[in-house]
Design an enzyme around this catalytic site. Structure first.
Site, PDB file in Angstrom:
ATOM      1  N   LYS A 127       0.832  -1.209   0.000  1.00  7.37           N
ATOM      2  CA  LYS A 127       0.000   0.000   0.000  1.00  7.37           C
ATOM      3  C   LYS A 127       0.868   1.261   0.000  1.00  7.37           C
ATOM      4  O   LYS A 127       0.406   2.337  -0.365  1.00  7.37           O
ATOM      5  CB  LYS A 127      -0.905   0.013   1.231  1.00  7.37           C
ATOM      6  N   GLU A 128       2.087   1.120   0.495  1.00  8.06           N
ATOM      7  CA  GLU A 128       3.002   2.265   0.547  1.00  8.06           C
ATOM      8  C   GLU A 128       4.293   1.849  -0.165  1.00  8.06           C
ATOM      9  O   GLU A 128       5.219   1.361   0.472  1.00  8.06           O
ATOM     10  CB  GLU A 128       3.298   2.643   2.001  1.00  8.06           C
ATOM     11  N   ASP A 157       6.685  -0.983   9.963  1.00  7.40           N
ATOM     12  CA  ASP A 157       5.706  -1.839  10.636  1.00  7.40           C
ATOM     13  C   ASP A 157       5.245  -2.974   9.728  1.00  7.40           C
ATOM     14  O   ASP A 157       4.523  -3.864  10.169  1.00  7.40           O
ATOM     15  CB  ASP A 157       4.493  -1.018  11.087  1.00  7.40           C
ATOM     16  N   LYS A 295       0.629   3.230  14.927  1.00  9.68           N
ATOM     17  CA  LYS A 295       1.715   4.175  14.650  1.00  9.68           C
ATOM     18  C   LYS A 295       2.342   4.750  15.922  1.00  9.68           C
ATOM     19  O   LYS A 295       3.553   4.967  15.978  1.00  9.68           O
ATOM     20  CB  LYS A 295       1.162   5.302  13.777  1.00  9.68           C
ATOM     21  N   ASP A 319       5.349  11.023   7.882  1.00 11.44           N
ATOM     22  CA  ASP A 319       4.769   9.822   7.288  1.00 11.44           C
ATOM     23  C   ASP A 319       5.518   9.541   5.997  1.00 11.44           C
ATOM     24  O   ASP A 319       6.023  10.464   5.355  1.00 11.44           O
ATOM     25  CB  ASP A 319       3.289  10.047   6.957  1.00 11.44           C
ATOM     26  N   ASP A 461      -2.059  11.136  16.689  1.00 14.74           N
ATOM     27  CA  ASP A 461      -1.473  12.468  16.534  1.00 14.74           C
ATOM     28  C   ASP A 461      -2.291  13.499  17.318  1.00 14.74           C
ATOM     29  O   ASP A 461      -1.772  14.226  18.160  1.00 14.74           O
ATOM     30  CB  ASP A 461      -1.365  12.851  15.051  1.00 14.74           C
TER      31      ASP A 461
HETATM   32  O1  LIG Z   1       0.348   0.320  12.370  1.00 16.63           O
HETATM   33  C1  LIG Z   1       0.675   1.332  11.736  1.00 16.63           C
HETATM   34  C2  LIG Z   1      -0.229   2.064  10.960  1.00 16.63           C
HETATM   35  C3  LIG Z   1       0.214   3.174  10.272  1.00 16.63           C
HETATM   36  N1  LIG Z   1       1.516   3.550  10.307  1.00 16.63           N
HETATM   37  C4  LIG Z   1       1.975   4.741   9.546  1.00 16.63           C
HETATM   38  O2  LIG Z   1       1.153   5.846   9.829  1.00 16.63           O
HETATM   39  C5  LIG Z   1       1.227   6.778   8.762  1.00 16.63           C
HETATM   40  C6  LIG Z   1      -0.134   7.342   8.441  1.00 16.63           C
HETATM   41  O3  LIG Z   1      -0.953   6.393   7.827  1.00 16.63           O
HETATM   42  P1  LIG Z   1      -1.887   6.709   6.578  1.00 16.63           P
HETATM   43  O4  LIG Z   1      -2.485   5.439   6.153  1.00 16.63           O
HETATM   44  O5  LIG Z   1      -1.156   7.518   5.582  1.00 16.63           O
HETATM   45  O6  LIG Z   1      -3.038   7.528   7.283  1.00 16.63           O
HETATM   46  P2  LIG Z   1      -3.578   9.002   7.034  1.00 16.63           P
HETATM   47  O7  LIG Z   1      -5.019   8.982   7.395  1.00 16.63           O
HETATM   48  O8  LIG Z   1      -3.181   9.536   5.732  1.00 16.63           O
HETATM   49  O9  LIG Z   1      -2.805   9.777   8.188  1.00 16.63           O
HETATM   50  C7  LIG Z   1      -3.295  10.841   8.960  1.00 16.63           C
HETATM   51  O10 LIG Z   1      -3.948  10.354  10.117  1.00 16.63           O
HETATM   52  C8  LIG Z   1      -3.164   9.513  10.955  1.00 16.63           C
HETATM   53  C9  LIG Z   1      -3.972   9.187  12.189  1.00 16.63           C
HETATM   54  O11 LIG Z   1      -5.100   8.460  11.870  1.00 16.63           O
HETATM   55  C10 LIG Z   1      -1.871  10.206  11.355  1.00 16.63           C
HETATM   56  O12 LIG Z   1      -1.041   9.284  12.002  1.00 16.63           O
HETATM   57  C11 LIG Z   1      -1.160  10.704  10.127  1.00 16.63           C
HETATM   58  O13 LIG Z   1       0.029  11.378  10.467  1.00 16.63           O
HETATM   59  C12 LIG Z   1      -2.068  11.625   9.365  1.00 16.63           C
HETATM   60  O14 LIG Z   1      -1.401  12.097   8.204  1.00 16.63           O
HETATM   61  C13 LIG Z   1       1.848   6.039   7.577  1.00 16.63           C
HETATM   62  O15 LIG Z   1       3.155   6.532   7.379  1.00 16.63           O
HETATM   63  C14 LIG Z   1       1.857   4.602   8.040  1.00 16.63           C
HETATM   64  O16 LIG Z   1       2.934   3.912   7.527  1.00 16.63           O
HETATM   65  C15 LIG Z   1       2.418   2.829  11.073  1.00 16.63           C
HETATM   66  O17 LIG Z   1       3.592   3.149  11.102  1.00 16.63           O
HETATM   67  N2  LIG Z   1       1.971   1.736  11.761  1.00 16.63           N
HETATM   68 MN   LIG Z   2      -1.261   9.588   4.849  1.00 20.26          MN
END
Ligand SMILES: O=c1ccn([C@@H]2O[C@H](COP(=O)(O)OP(=O)(O)O[C@H]3O[C@H](CO)[C@@H](O)[C@H](O)[C@H]3O)[C@@H](O)[C@H]2O)c(=O)[nH]1
Ligand SMILES: [Mn+2]
Length: 749
Positions: A127-128, A157, A295, A319, A461
Site C-alpha cells: 500500500k506504501e 511496521d 503508529k 509519514d 497524533d
Molecule cells: O500500524 C501502523 C499504521 C500506520 N503507520 C503509519 O502511519 C502513517 C499514516 O498512515 P496513513 O495510512 O497515511 O493515514 P492518514 O489517514 O493519511 O494519516 C493521517 O492520520 C493519521 C492518524 O489516523 C496520522 O497518524 C497521520 O500522520 C495523518 O497524516 C503512515 O506513514 C503509516 O505507515 C504505522 O507506522 N503503523
Molecule cells: Mn497519509
C-alpha cells in the site's frame, strides 16, 4: 528566555533589528469582523433554540413532539459545533520566519546547530510502495544542514525485506544524490519530484537520472517478485541482514526486531568525501498476542532506539507519504527552537499538511484546508496548533512529561540528557537498541500513558498533541509560502471515506476518555483551547444533525407535513440568514486562504457526504467497540493508484465502483431528497397547495439534490468501472421505501 521579547516579536521590528529577528507574526485583519459576526449569530442561534423549546411545549401529538425534539437536538448540536469553532476565529495569527538570520543568532548566542532525529513511518510495502518511502527519506537527508547532525530512522511496521532492500539501495544512491543537490543548489530534493518537474537538463543531471531510474527499477522489480532475489544483492553484510527473513518466520504481525544501520556519518561519506547523515532501518518486534498500538507504538520504539543511538534534542516525525519540498525547512523550524524570545515550554512546531496530485477542483476535498491550513492559524494565536502526525518538529523533552516536571524514563540511557559515547554500530548500542524495540519492553512502563506518543486513540497524533498541550506545552504553526512538505492524499471516494471513518473512531476515543476535551481539556487549557479540541472531538457527532436534516424534513414533505416556519413567518428569514451566514463565512475564509469557490463547494459537499457516511459509521463502530463486539484497526490508506481510476479522478468524476456500505446512506439521501423535491414542486406549483408552508423543506431538498448530482449520474448514466454498484442502488431504494412506510405508520398513530 521566559517572556517574549517585544523587539524581536513585533512585526515592524524586521527592518530595524534584522540581524536578530528570527520570527514575527501578524494578527489577521478579519478578526474584528469575525467577532462582530459571532455576536450577531449568537443572538440568532438563541432565538432559534428558544422557538424550538416553545414549539415542544405547544405540541399536541406524539409525532409532532418527536419531530420538534429531533429538530431541537439537531440544531443544538449544530449550535455547539458553531460555538466551539469560534475559538479558531478568535485570534488567528500568521507567522513568518527568517532562516537567513539563524546562523548569526546561533553564533551570537554561543550555540551550535542541534542534532536532529528524523522518524519516517511505513507499514505496508504494497500500500506504501518502498520507492515512495525512499524518496521521502532522500528528501530529508538532503536538507541544507550539517549532514553529520542528521539521523534518519525508518520504522517499518510491515516488517518487510522489500523496504529494507529499498533502503540499502537508497543508501548507495544518496552518495550521488546529496552532492548533486549541493552542487546545483536544487530546491526539489525528492528525486522523483525533481525528475518529474521541469528541471534544467545537463550531463550531470542525466547521469544522476539514470542512476535513479536504475534504482527505482530494481526496487520495483523486487516488490513485484515479493522477495529479494539473490541476484539483487552482492554485499556480504546485506546478504546477512536480508537472510533474517529466510531463517525466521516473518509475518507483519509476528517477527523479531530488525535494526540495520545503513549509513553512519562518522564512517561513511558520499562521492565527494563529504559527510552523510546516519540512516537506520528499524522494524520493531511484533507478536500476534501483544498489542502494538499502531503508529504511536512504532514512534515510541523510534523515540527509544534513537535515544540509545543519537539522542538528538529535536525530533521530526514524518509519514512515508510526505516528502520535504524545501531544503530550508529544518532551519525554519529552528528559528523557533533556537529563538531567545520563545518560552521554554515550546514543545513542537507543526507544519501544515499540504498535498500534491490533487485535481483542479479538489473533488473529494482531500486537502482538508480548514483542518490543516485555516484552523491552525486560529490555534496559533492561542496556545498553538494540534499535532497532525507528520511534518512536526518536537523538542525531545516534550515527550518526557510536562514543561516543569520531568519524568525519568526507566533506563537512564533513554533520558534526553543522556550523552552517547559509543558509535551507533557498536555492539553495546545495538544490543540496547534491540532491547528497547522488543514488544514486551513497554510492559509496566509509562510509555503511551505519560511518556512518548500516547496510546488509546486511532488518531494518535491528535491525542498526543492534545495531551501535551494539556500538560502545558505550547506549539507553533509554521506555514511558509513554499510548502515545506508535500504529501499523498486519497484520490478515491472510498479511501477518503475510510480515512474519515478511522479518524471519527479515533476522535470518539478521545471524546469518551477520561481526558475528554469538554471537561479535562477546558480545565487544563482554558475555555478557548478546550473548545477547539472539543470541536474536533465532536466531529463524528455531527452526523446526527446531518442525518436528521437529510431525511426528516423530506419524509415529512412526502407526507405533506410542514415542519419549518412559513414564508410569511419572520423565522423564515432567521433560517435563511443562519444558513447563508454560516456558509458565506466559510466561503470567505476559504477564498481568503487562496481556495476557489469551486473547491469550497466540493468541500461543503464532502462535509455532507462524509457526515452521512464516515461519521455515522464511525459512531456505529465506536459503539460496537465500546460494547466489546468489534475492534477497529488502523487501516492504512492506499497510496497506489490504478490508471483508469486516476484518469477519472483527473476529469473530476466521482469514483464509487466497490459495493461498500459507506455508500448506502448517501445514496439513500440522494433518492429521498430528489423524491421530496419533485413531490414538493409538483404539489406546490401544479396544485398550488402548501407552497408557502413547505418552502423551506423544498429549498432544503433542492440544495441536497444539487449536491447529489454526481450520485444520480453514477447510479443512472454511467457504465464505467467507477459507477454506483447496482447492489448499492437497490439496497438504498429498499431502505428508503422502508423509511417511507415507517413514516406512514407514524403518521397514523
Ligand atoms: O500500524 C501502523 C499504521 C500506520 N503507520 C503509519 O502511519 C502513517 C499514516 O498512515 P496513513 O495510512 O497515511 O493515514 P492518514 O489517514 O493519511 O494519516 C493521517 O492520520 C493519521 C492518524 O489516523 C496520522 O497518524 C497521520 O500522520 C495523518 O497524516 C503512515 O506513514 C503509516 O505507515 C504505522 O507506522 N503503523
Ligand atoms: Mn497519509
Amino acid at each position: 528566555m521566559g517572556r517574549p521579547n517585544k523587539t524581536i516579536q513585533h512585526p515592524n521590528a524586521t527592518t530595524t533589528s534584522t540581524a536578530l529577528c528570527l520570527h514575527t507574526y501578524d494578527q489577521l485583519r478579519r478578526t474584528p469582523f469575525n467577532r462582530v459576526f459571532a455576536a450577531v449569530y449568537t443572538c440568532a442561534i438563541l432565538t432559534l433554540l428558544y422557538h424550538h423549546a416553545l414549539q415542544i411545549f405547544k405540541t399536541t401529538t406524539l409525532l409532532s413532539f418527536s419531530l420538534s425534539l429531533l429538530l431541537l437536538t439537531a440544531d443544538s448540536i449544530i449550535a455547539f459545533q458553531w460555538a466551539s469553532a469560534q475559538s479558531f476565529r478568535f485570534r488567528p495569527i500568521r507567522r513568518r520566519e527568517f532562516p537567513e538570520n539563524l546562523e548569526t543568532v546561533i553564533r551570537e548566542t554561543d550555540n551550535n546547530y542541534p542534532a536532529v532525529d528524523i522518524f519516517i513511518c511505513t507499514a505496508d510495502p504494497y500500500k506504501e510502495p518502498p520507492i515512495g518511502v525512499v524518496n521521502t527519506a532522500l528528501s530529508v537527508m538532503a536538507y541544507d544542514y550539517p549532514a553529520e547532525k542528521v539521523s534518519v530512522y525508518v520504522s517499518d511496521d510491515g516488517g518487510s525485506e522489500l523496504t529494507l532492500f529499498a533502503f540499502m539501495e537508497a543508501a548507495k544512491f544518496a552518495g550521488h544524490w546529496l552532492p548533486f543537490c549541493r552542487r546545483n543548489n536544487i530546491m526539489q530534493r525528492s528525486p522523483e519530484a525533481y525528475f518529474r518537474s521541469n528541471y534544467t537538463s545537463s550531463p550531470d543531471s542525466e547521469n544522476i537520472k539514470t542512476l535513479y531510474e536504475n534504482m527505482k527499477a530494481r526496487i520495483e522489480q523486487v516488490v513485484e517478485q515479493g522477495k529479494v532475489g539473490k541476484e539483487y544483492v552482492d554485499d556480504e553484510q546485506q546478504l546477512k541482514a536480508l537472510g533474517k527473513w529466510a531463517t525466521h518466520i516473518f509475518t507483519r504481525q509476528d517477527h523479531p526486531t530488525i535494526i540495520q544501520v545503513l549509513l553512519v556519518s562518522e564512517r561513511d561519506t558520499d562521492m565527494t568525501s563529504c559527510a552523510v547523515p546516519n540512516v537506520i532501518y528499524v522494524s520493531r518486534e511484533k507478536s500476534k498476542n501483544r498489542p502494538h498500538n499502531f503508529k504511536a507504538g512504532a514512534l515510541n520504539v523510534l523515540v527509544r532506539v534513537s535515544a540509545v543511538m543519537t539522542n538528538a534534542p529535536i525530533i521530526l516525525t514524518l509519514d512515508c507519504d510526505m516528502y520535504s519540498n524545501d531544503p530550508q525547512t529544518l532551519k525554519r523550524a529552528l528559528c523557533y527552537f533556537m529563538s531567545p524570545s520563545m518560552p521554554p515550554s515550546l514543545g513542537y512546531v507543526q507544519f501544515p499538511q499540504i498535498f500534491h496530485g490533487i485535481n483542479k477542483d479538489d473533488l473529494y476535498s482531500s486537502e482538508h484546508k480548514l483542518v490543516f491550513q485555516i484552523n491552525p492559524l486560529g490555534l496559533d494565536g492561542l496556545q498553538g496548533p494540534n499535532y497532525v502526525g507528520t511534518g512536526c518538529f518536537f523538542k525531545r523533552r516534550a515527550l518526557f512529561e510536562n514543561p516543569s516536571c520531568f519524568i525519568n524514563p526507566e533506563l537512564p540511557e533513554l533520558s534526553p540528557n543522556h550523552i552517547i559515547r559509543n558509535p551507533i554500530y557498536s555492539h553495546d548500542v545495538l544490543a540496547l537498541a534491540h532491547r528497547v524495540a522488543a514488544c514486551d519492553y513497554e510492559k509496566y512502563s509509562h510509555w503511551g500513558s505519560k511518556l512518548g506518543f500516547r496510546y488509546g486513540s486511532l488518531v494518535e497524533d491528535f491525542y498526543t498533541g492534545y495531551r501535551l498541550q494539556c500538560e502545558g506545552w505550547r506549539s507553533i504553526f509554521c506555514s511558509p509560502e513554499t510548502p515545506a512538505f508535500l504529501g499523498d492524499s486519497p484520490v478515491s471516494l472510498i479511501d477518503q471515506l475510510g480515512q474519515m471513518k478511522r479518524w471519527s473512531i479515533g476522535l470518539l476515543d478521545v471524546l469518551f476518555s477520561k481526558y475528554c476535551p469538554l471537561t479535562f481539556g477546558i480545565r487544563s487549557m482554558g475555555l478557548l483551547m478546550g473548545l477547539a479540541y472539543s470541536y474536533y472531538g465532536c466531529w463524528p457527532i455531527f452526523s446526527i444533525p446531518l442525518v436528521i436534516y437529510a431525511f426528516i424534513p423530506q419524509l415529512s414533505l412526502l407526507h405533506g407535513a410542514s415542519i419549518f416556519p412559513k414564508v410569511t413567518d419572520p423565522r423564515f428569514l432567521l433560517y435563511i440568514f443562519m444558513f447563508f451566514g454560516a456558509y458565506m463565512q466559510d466561503l470567505l475564509a476559504y477564498v481568503l486562504a487562496r481556495g476557489t469557490i469551486q473547491r469550497w463547494w466540493n468541500w461543503q459537499r464532502m462535509w455532507m457526504i462524509s457526515g452521512l457516511s464516515s461519521f455515522s459509521f464511525g459512531c456505529l463502530e465506536f459503539s460496537l467497540k465500546s460494547l466489546g463486539i468489534a475492534m477497529p484497526e488502523f487501516n492504512i490508506t492506499n497510496k497506489v493508484q490504478n490508471n483508469e481510476l486516476s484518469k477519472r479522478y483527473k476529469q473530476g468524476i466521482f469514483e464509487f465502483g466497490v459495493s461498500s456500505p459507506l455508500f448506502v446512506p448517501i445514496t439513500m439521501a440522494a433518492i429521498i431528497n430528489l423524491m421530496a423535491l419533485v413531490v414538493g414542486l409538483f404539489d406546490g406549483i401544479l396544485k398550488g397547495r402548501n407552497f408557502d408552508e413547505l418552502a423551506l423543506q423544498i429549498l432544503l431538498s433542492g440544495f441536497i439534490t444539487i449536491n447529489c448530482l454526481p450520485i444520480y449520474e453514477a447510479m443512472l448514466l454511467r457504465s464505467d468501472e467507477g459507477r454506483m454498484p447496482t447492489k448499492i442502488t437497490i439496497i438504498s431504494m429498499f431502505l428508503v421505501l422502508a423509511l417511507y412506510v415507517v413514516g406512514v405508520i407514524a403518521h397514523q398513530i
